[in-house]
Design an enzyme around this catalytic site. Structure first.
Site, short mmCIF file in Angstrom:
data_model
loop_
_atom_site.label_atom_id
_atom_site.label_comp_id
_atom_site.label_asym_id
_atom_site.label_seq_id
_atom_site.Cartn_x
_atom_site.Cartn_y
_atom_site.Cartn_z
N HIS A 134 0.79 -1.23 0.00
CA HIS A 134 0.00 0.00 0.00
C HIS A 134 0.83 1.29 0.00
O HIS A 134 0.52 2.25 0.72
CB HIS A 134 -0.94 0.01 1.22
N HIS A 208 -9.60 2.31 0.70
CA HIS A 208 -9.55 1.16 1.62
C HIS A 208 -10.68 1.21 2.66
O HIS A 208 -10.45 0.90 3.83
CB HIS A 208 -8.18 1.09 2.29
N GLU A 345 -11.68 -3.42 -2.73
CA GLU A 345 -10.72 -2.43 -3.21
C GLU A 345 -10.55 -2.61 -4.71
O GLU A 345 -9.91 -3.58 -5.14
CB GLU A 345 -9.39 -2.62 -2.50
#
Ligand code: GLA
Length: 380
Positions: A134, A208, A345
């Site tokens: 991420h 997210h 996501e």
């Protein structure tokens, strides 16, 4: 005075009689209020509350572009907040699993944080041993974004922008990024991502949010009924990096091509579910083109709330909050236990920079990265 009244009446008539205004009206009506949300390293950050004419409200802070609340009615008309998060900025500044945040530069994992572009090697910091996850230690989820509130002509929302420096968190190229959030009168939260670069780079942006359509903190999500518009997924190794294979979901616990409860097969003996501790996998969408299409639809029977996800992306990471362990105290003092939220996501596939067969995540100078996702709420 009379002239200005006459002018307003005329303007109203012109707007009311123009059918092309109907689609604009979907986004135009959200009311925006702005509140202080606190300070990040001496810089004030804000909470923007978008409210549409049905009373649906979405709260977003420019710290991390985090969606802190989505308040939608249940089948009896009572508003409930369907995303996990915290009551104040402090929770978001402490360690947390990316609740509601914009993820970048690269959503999900890159194998050992390493990749090559034009035979040049890049090494990202390892923040999820042995991989990069991420966007690294200081990803887009921790940025204070610049904000432009949209005027009525542009739509009822906010535009966040940021410049990510060349080499930031190990990624090449100076990246100009904008993320636009808007709320429509059809109870849709629109997210529109754009970026340009001055050197060849990789990019994979997502949001997210952890959803629980019963309301944040009101138990686990196992009774939610889910359909994903997918017949295939990308299996992973024990570090959650795709093996490179694309497998059919048929006759596996990954088959959500017809509606199933999330919990029905989550604990079955299946090596992939063991790697993830539940679902934590990328699903390959049946229509993997960049056209806006339905990705998934989730229904929660006790509240009657339903959410549809639409996107221009080729994949979606379905994650069932397997790492939540009750230690985080969320909104209203409620703790978030394992599987108290799920994420959908929208994304390009994990580790694409190292996987030639996956759709490319490369962005070159002169190109524009575009991605759009919609979370649409309704009741049944
Ligand atoms: C993603 C990953 C998960 C986990 C969460 C954050 O969805 O795929 O493995 O890291 O983010 O906790």
């Amino acid at each position: 005075m009379y002239r200005s009244m006459l002018f307003s009446a005329l303007l109203f008539l012109i707007i009311a009689c123009n059918p092309s205004n109907e689609s604009k009206d979907r986004v135009m009506q959200a009311r925006i209020t702005k509140e202080s949300f606190g300070n990040v390293k001496g810089e004030e950050v804000f909470l923007y509350i978008l409210e549409n004419r049905n009373g649906m409200k979405v709260s977003i802070t420019n710290y991390g572009g985090i969606v802190t609340k989505i308040q939608v009615p249940d089948r009896d008309g009572s508003l409930g907040d369907v995303v996990l998060g915290f009551d104040s900025l402090k929770g978001y500044l402490d360690d947390h699993p990316y609740f509601g945040a914009i993820i970048g530069r690269y959503g999900n994992r890159i194998d050992k944080g390493a990749f090559e572009i034009n035979e040049e090697s890049f090494q990202l910091p390892i923040n999820n041993d042995p991989n990069s996850l991420h966007g690294g230690f200081q990803g887009f989820d921790k940025k204070v974004w610049q904000v432009k509130e949209h005027t009525i002509e542009e739509g009822g929302g906010i535009e966040l922008s940021s410049i990510s420096k060349d080499g930031e968190e190990g990624y090449p190229g100076k990246l100009n990024v904008t993320v636009e959030y808007a709320l429509t009168n059809d109870n849709e939260l629109l997210i529109d991502y754009r970026a340009t670069t001055d050197k060849p780079t990789v990019i994979n942006l997502t949001n997210h949010s952890y959803f629980n359509l019963k309301g944040a903190g009101n138990g686990n999500v196992l009774e939610h009924v889910l359909r994903i518009e997918s017949d295939q997924f990308t299996p992973v190794d024990e570090t959650l990096i795709p093996t490179g294979a694309v497998e059919n979901v048929k006759n596996t616990p990954f088959d959500f091509s017809t509606p199933k409860t999330i919990g029905e097969r989550i604990d079955s003996e299946n090596i992939q579910l063991q790697h993830g501790g539940g679902y934590d996998h990328n699903f390959v969408l049946r229509d993997s083109s960049s056209k806006l299409k339905s990705v998934a639809i989730v229904y929660e029977p006790s509240s009657g709330r339903q959410m549809e996800v639409l996107s221009t992306e080729p994949g979606v990471q379905f994650y069932t909050g397997n790492f939540l362990d009750g230690t985080l105290i969320g909104k209203g003092g409620k703790s978030y236990n394992k599987r108290y939220g799920f994420c959908l996501e929208t994304q390009h596939f994990p580790d694409s920079p190292n996987q030639e067969k996956f759709p490319s995540t490369r962005l070159d100078p002169g190109e524009e990265y575009r991605s759009k996702t919609i979370y649409k709420f309704s009741i049944r």
